[in-house]
Write an enzyme that holds these catalytic residues in place. Structure first.
Site, PDB file in Angstrom:
ATOM      1  N   VAL A   1       0.853  -1.186   0.000  1.00 31.65           N
ATOM      2  CA  VAL A   1       0.000   0.000   0.000  1.00 31.65           C
ATOM      3  C   VAL A   1       0.889   1.236   0.000  1.00 31.65           C
ATOM      4  O   VAL A   1       1.795   1.369   0.830  1.00 31.65           O
ATOM      5  CB  VAL A   1      -0.939  -0.006   1.227  1.00 31.65           C
ATOM      6  CG1 VAL A   1      -1.728   1.306   1.300  1.00 31.65           C
ATOM      7  CG2 VAL A   1      -1.885  -1.202   1.170  1.00 31.65           C
ATOM      8  N   LYS A   2       0.622   2.111  -0.956  1.00 32.35           N
ATOM      9  CA  LYS A   2       1.452   3.321  -1.094  1.00 32.35           C
ATOM     10  C   LYS A   2       0.749   4.479  -0.393  1.00 32.35           C
ATOM     11  O   LYS A   2      -0.415   4.787  -0.686  1.00 32.35           O
ATOM     12  CB  LYS A   2       1.614   3.622  -2.580  1.00 32.35           C
ATOM     13  CG  LYS A   2       2.934   4.193  -2.980  1.00 32.35           C
ATOM     14  CD  LYS A   2       3.018   4.213  -4.496  1.00 32.35           C
ATOM     15  CE  LYS A   2       4.237   4.932  -4.975  1.00 32.35           C
ATOM     16  NZ  LYS A   2       4.149   5.211  -6.413  1.00 32.35           N
TER      17      LYS A   2
END
Ligand code: E4P
Length: 217
Positions: free
Chosen positions: A82-83
């Site tokens: 997850v960015k």
């Protein structure tokens, strides 16, 4: 150094993957726009094509909403990272997702202090943006070197993911400094194979070969 492909274009990823040149993929909202695809669909497709981490970016700006989006993205496949943007809320979401065992790529990093905070928040990857610093006349590579030193000083396990790479020189310098990963547009990775002396040498060999009249059969 691991190579991540900085793209959401399936064909480009497939070509690099066939050569073993892609250890992961990074996307961002601009790359999703460019692909013209639905984020959940294209991320699922990419995550099924390669074994390594596939970064998918949240667009919420408050920690709780980031967490919600992050969990939705992480549920797509086990290899999703997850960015999250390097804001205070992003760090809060990073800490929570990391504690849940989700890989987190903290993005939009422009200073060593930001990178230090991301490591303390348990980020799997920190993404310093080299090209965008170079664009404003700040040496992006110096930032990579500073983060390398700081992480090594304290044994942080967060991986340095050199991002916003624009040239083959960026790739070489990131490798020399010891970035763990470089994410680059596939065109840059392909250009790493090019050298004018290779082309010149090959042309000379082929011309001489023609004169022998032989064939390899
Ligand atoms: C990757 O994670 C980044 O989003 C990307 O490298 C940004 O590159 P750009 O500065 O060329 O848009």
């Amino acid at each position: 150094m691991k190579f991540f492909a900085d793209t959401a274009e399936i064909d480009e990823i497939a070509e690099l993957a066939a050569l073993g040149m892609v250890d992961g993929v990074t996307t961002n909202p601009s790359l999703i726009l460019k692909s013209g695809r639905d984020i959940l669909e294209v991320t699922r497709e990419i995550a099924g094509m390669i074994d390594g981490p596939v970064s998918a970016e949240v667009v919420a700006t408050e920690a709780e909403a980031m967490l919600e989006e992050g969990r939705r993205l992480a549920a797509i496949a086990p290899n999703i990272a997850v960015k999250l943007p390097l804001t205070w809320d992003g760090l809060r979401a990073c800490k929570a997702l990391a504690s849940e065992g989700t890989m987190v790529n903290v993005t939009l990093c422009f200073s060593a202090n930001q990178a230090l905070l991301a490591a303390k928040a348990g980020a799997t990857f920190i993404s310093p943006f080299i090209g965008r610093l170079d664009d404003i006349n700040i040496d992006g590579m110096e930032l990579i070197a500073d983060i390398r030193t700081i992480y090594d000083n304290y044994g942080f396990e967060t991986q340095i993911l050199a991002a916003s790479i624009r040239s083959v020189n960026h790739m070489k310098e990131a490798a020399l400094i010891g970035a763990d990963v470089a994410t680059a547009p596939p065109s840059v990775i392909r250009r790493m194979a090019a050298h004018p002396l290779t082309d010149k040498g090959l042309a000379a060999f082929l011309a001489d070969w023609e004169k022998t009249g032989q064939k390899i059969v």
